[in-house]
Scaffold this motif. Structure first.
Motif, PDB file in Angstrom:
ATOM      1  N   TRP A  41       3.298  14.292  -5.745  1.00 13.88           N
ATOM      2  CA  TRP A  41       3.148  12.873  -5.435  1.00 13.88           C
ATOM      3  C   TRP A  41       4.299  12.041  -5.994  1.00 13.88           C
ATOM      4  O   TRP A  41       4.794  11.137  -5.353  1.00 13.88           O
ATOM      5  CB  TRP A  41       1.817  12.358  -5.997  1.00 13.88           C
ATOM      6  CG  TRP A  41       0.637  12.900  -5.258  1.00 13.88           C
ATOM      7  CD1 TRP A  41      -0.244  13.845  -5.688  1.00 13.88           C
ATOM      8  CD2 TRP A  41       0.233  12.559  -3.922  1.00 13.88           C
ATOM      9  NE1 TRP A  41      -1.175  14.115  -4.723  1.00 13.88           N
ATOM     10  CE2 TRP A  41      -0.917  13.336  -3.616  1.00 13.88           C
ATOM     11  CE3 TRP A  41       0.717  11.698  -2.957  1.00 13.88           C
ATOM     12  CZ2 TRP A  41      -1.582  13.267  -2.405  1.00 13.88           C
ATOM     13  CZ3 TRP A  41       0.059  11.609  -1.745  1.00 13.88           C
ATOM     14  CH2 TRP A  41      -1.064  12.385  -1.465  1.00 13.88           C
ATOM     15  N   ASP A  42       4.711  12.358  -7.194  1.00 10.74           N
ATOM     16  CA  ASP A  42       5.793  11.604  -7.827  1.00 10.74           C
ATOM     17  C   ASP A  42       6.888  12.556  -8.286  1.00 10.74           C
ATOM     18  O   ASP A  42       6.711  13.773  -8.310  1.00 10.74           O
ATOM     19  CB  ASP A  42       5.265  10.813  -9.038  1.00 10.74           C
ATOM     20  CG  ASP A  42       4.497   9.574  -8.618  1.00 10.74           C
ATOM     21  OD1 ASP A  42       4.622   9.178  -7.449  1.00 10.74           O
ATOM     22  OD2 ASP A  42       3.775   9.003  -9.460  1.00 10.74           O
ATOM     23  N   ASP A  99      -0.716   5.875  -2.908  1.00 13.56           N
ATOM     24  CA  ASP A  99      -0.007   6.202  -4.145  1.00 13.56           C
ATOM     25  C   ASP A  99       1.100   5.169  -4.279  1.00 13.56           C
ATOM     26  O   ASP A  99       2.033   5.147  -3.475  1.00 13.56           O
ATOM     27  CB  ASP A  99       0.584   7.621  -4.072  1.00 13.56           C
ATOM     28  CG  ASP A  99       1.544   7.905  -5.231  1.00 13.56           C
ATOM     29  OD1 ASP A  99       1.364   7.306  -6.303  1.00 13.56           O
ATOM     30  OD2 ASP A  99       2.479   8.717  -5.038  1.00 13.56           O
ATOM     31  N   ARG A 100       0.994   4.303  -5.277  1.00 16.86           N
ATOM     32  CA  ARG A 100       1.985   3.243  -5.427  1.00 16.86           C
ATOM     33  C   ARG A 100       3.257   3.782  -6.063  1.00 16.86           C
ATOM     34  O   ARG A 100       3.240   4.394  -7.130  1.00 16.86           O
ATOM     35  CB  ARG A 100       1.444   2.086  -6.297  1.00 16.86           C
ATOM     36  CG  ARG A 100       2.388   0.905  -6.370  1.00 16.86           C
ATOM     37  CD  ARG A 100       1.850  -0.169  -7.287  1.00 16.86           C
ATOM     38  NE  ARG A 100       1.820   0.261  -8.672  1.00 16.86           N
ATOM     39  CZ  ARG A 100       2.884   0.222  -9.475  1.00 16.86           C
ATOM     40  NH1 ARG A 100       4.037  -0.225  -9.037  1.00 16.86           N
ATOM     41  NH2 ARG A 100       2.794   0.634 -10.728  1.00 16.86           N
ATOM     42  N   ASP A 101       4.365   3.544  -5.386  1.00 15.37           N
ATOM     43  CA  ASP A 101       5.679   3.940  -5.893  1.00 15.37           C
ATOM     44  C   ASP A 101       6.593   2.737  -5.883  1.00 15.37           C
ATOM     45  O   ASP A 101       6.359   1.754  -5.171  1.00 15.37           O
ATOM     46  CB  ASP A 101       6.299   5.052  -5.031  1.00 15.37           C
ATOM     47  CG  ASP A 101       5.624   6.402  -5.285  1.00 15.37           C
ATOM     48  OD1 ASP A 101       5.291   6.673  -6.449  1.00 15.37           O
ATOM     49  OD2 ASP A 101       5.423   7.158  -4.314  1.00 15.37           O
ATOM     50  N   ASN A 105       5.278   3.113  -0.891  1.00 10.95           N
ATOM     51  CA  ASN A 105       3.934   3.608  -1.177  1.00 10.95           C
ATOM     52  C   ASN A 105       3.567   4.716  -0.201  1.00 10.95           C
ATOM     53  O   ASN A 105       3.794   4.599   1.005  1.00 10.95           O
ATOM     54  CB  ASN A 105       2.927   2.467  -1.064  1.00 10.95           C
ATOM     55  CG  ASN A 105       3.228   1.342  -2.038  1.00 10.95           C
ATOM     56  OD1 ASN A 105       3.509   1.589  -3.197  1.00 10.95           O
ATOM     57  ND2 ASN A 105       3.195   0.117  -1.557  1.00 10.95           N
TER      58      ASN A 105
END
Length: 542
Positions: A41-42, A99-101, A105
């Motif tokens: 995810w990150d 999923d906040r990036d 997102n």
């Protein structure tokens, strides 16, 4: 007859749906450890920062009605989340888990929930997208209203934000415009109807002609009894509260974090800033012949970046381990305040936005909704208070600055509702204009009082600026009656605009600032449409 029967059943069905409504509570979310493409995810195999967004179909348009805080670095969200969303029978809710990036997102999964009577008070578990488990319950009554227990004995998060949720999902989730905070209401000034006017300009006087005032000239024609103002100390050295300038309002170098820190979340605002003369000045000001001439006239040598007379308004200075360095031009923190004390509170996504803003404001942040404090930041530099800088250095006096005209131009950056730079509402523009007019009078009076004598360009410019500010206040009073502006007029009546009257003029400046603050925090602008003809046109924005 058949038509009446059909109408009866239709009304009965509508009434059933109208009274059968539920409240959505979410108590468990479990996310897959990988994206659908097998990637993490990150970066560095990090966990997702989970955000829940819920929307509903309203009048053929989908509107966002709920936005959670950010659950950082989690595969499992076990908090009990009471959305307080009331749903009538057969209504649809569109659920999106993100999923906040910083950059973009990622959509973890989306699903459509349809409220049905049979689902009431039942715990339901579903899965969708990369959401392995999504458990929820539709309650017939809000448990929090009658003290009933929620499905789990965990603290309920209340993060409903209504229409303040950004409609554009590409925007940084969690950023929303909030209502301006208001100061405690003070007693409204009781003013009788104004019978005197600001001094009318001499019709025979040539426009733009710079002359000193006659000895017996007054700002107002009559001299009624004035409201009592606290006396100034008799000492030659003025008390700090009444000095002509306020250096304490400048940004403290030790609290400066730098634009890069702001840009991590406010990338669009940072992009706008880089294109403005404010920030471009860092790379271009020292190359300009006019700037070099001012340095020469003042007898200064070396780099402009290090000249004290220049850095206070043209640059941002950062202090690290006791060493100060000019790092950029006019930056985010030049207007919004040094971020060291408040940047963590401001960017804590697990705390609801209104609470985050209040905490950050208490620690020194100046939000975009605080018209008064932002206006002060503008006028402290755009009203030149250094007599030597103008008389000897030949610097401009700042007499053409007007808050509304300059704040809405190239520096405008309102991305609270998405990726589009929003236009300021007419109501807010009215408040900006009047607040600016009152601040202009305050700072013009302060700068006027910095003159050592009534000779030279500095005095003439400040005299002209002050009279122009007074005329602007007069024009506003002709359009609409505003308690704070009328109180300002009462304070000004009968005072002479003369350097010998310096102490009294500084008191007037102090009162103008107080009333500007009170006005900015207590007016929405809806009742001020009468001044629209005074507002700058879009083609006049700078």
């Amino acid at each position: 007859m058949r038509g009446y029967i059909y109408l009866f059943f239709l009304l009965w069905a509508m009434s059933c749906y109208a009274f059968e409504s539920g409240n959505l509570i979410i108590d468990r979310i479990v996310i897959e450890k990988k994206k659908s493409d097998g990637k993490s995810w990150d970066a560095f195999k990090g966990k997702p920062d989970v955000v829940i967004l819920i929307s509903m179909q309203v009048a053929q348009k989908r509107e966002n009605i709920y936005l959670s805080g950010v659950f950082k670095n989690r595969y499992r969200v076990l908090d009990v989340i009471n959305t307080k969303i009331k749903v009538a029978g057969k209504e649809k809710l569109y659920i999106q888990i993100h999923d906040r990036d910083i950059a973009k997102n990622d959509l973890i999964g989306s699903h459509t929930l349809v409220f049905d009577k049979e689902q009431a008070n039942k715990q339901i578990t579903i899965s969708f997208g990369q959401v392995k488990t999504f458990r929820y319950i539709f309650t017939w009554k809000d448990p929090s209203e009658k003290g009933e227990k929620l499905p789990k004995n965990e603290k309920t998060e209340e993060k409903t934000l209504g229409k303040e949720i950004p409609q554009n999902l590409e925007s940084k989730i969690g950023e929303k415009e909030i209502k301006e905070s208001k100061l405690p209401k003070e007693t409204e000034p009781k003013n009788s109807k104004i019978e005197t006017k600001l001094l009318e300009e001499d019709p025979n006087k040539t426009e733009g002609k710079e002359e000193g005032p006659p000895v017996d000239e007054k700002i107002f024609e009559e001299e009624p009894q004035k409201p009592k103002i606290e006396e100034l100390p008799e000492e030659e050295e003025f008390h700090p509260r009444y000095r002509a300038w306020k250096p304490e309002s400048k940004v403290v170098p030790s609290k400066v974090m730098g634009t890069l820190k702001c840009g991590m979340c406010h990338a669009l605002e940072e992009k706008i800033g880089k294109k403005t003369a404010h920030q471009k000045g860092y790379d271009s000001l020292h190359k300009k012949s006019r700037a070099k001439a001012i340095m020469k006239n003042l007898g200064l040598s070396g780099r402009i970046h290090k000249a004290e007379q220049c850095i206070s308004c043209h640059y941002t200075v950062q202090e690290t381990k006791g060493v100060q360095e000019t790092i950029e031009g006019i930056s985010c923190e030049s207007c919004h305040g040094g971020g060291k004390d408040w940047i963590i509170s401001h960017s804590d996504w697990e705390v609801p936005l209104p609470k985050r803003w209040e905490e950050a404001k208490d620690k020194g942040m100046i939000p975009s909704t605080d018209i008064y404090e932002l206006g002060r930041k503008c006028y402290q530099c755009h009203t030149i208070s250094d007599e030597k800088l103008i008389n000897q250095g030949k610097h401009t006096s700042g007499e053409f600055f007007e808050f509304a005209r300059y704040s809405q131009g190239s520096i405008g950056h309102n991305f609270m509702q998405g990726h589009v730079n929003q236009t300021t509402s007419q109501e807010k523009l009215r408040v900006i204009y009047i607040t600016g007019a009152m601040l202009n009078l305050e700072y013009s009076l302060r700068a006027y009082c910095m003159a050592k004598n009534d000779k030279g360009k500095y005095f003439k410019s400040m005299d002209k600026n002050t009279r122009k500010a007074l005329r602007n206040i007069r024009d506003i009073t002709k359009k609409v009656q505003i308690p704070e502006v009328e109180a300002l007029i009462d304070v000004l009546k009968g005072e002479k605009l003369l350097l010998e009257n310096k102490k009294a003029l500084l008191l007037l400046a102090e009162e103008a600032g107080k009333l500007a603050k009170k006005f900015a925090y207590n007016h929405s602008g809806k009742e001020l449409e009468a001044i629209d003809s005074l507002l700058p046109k879009k083609r006049e924005y700078k």
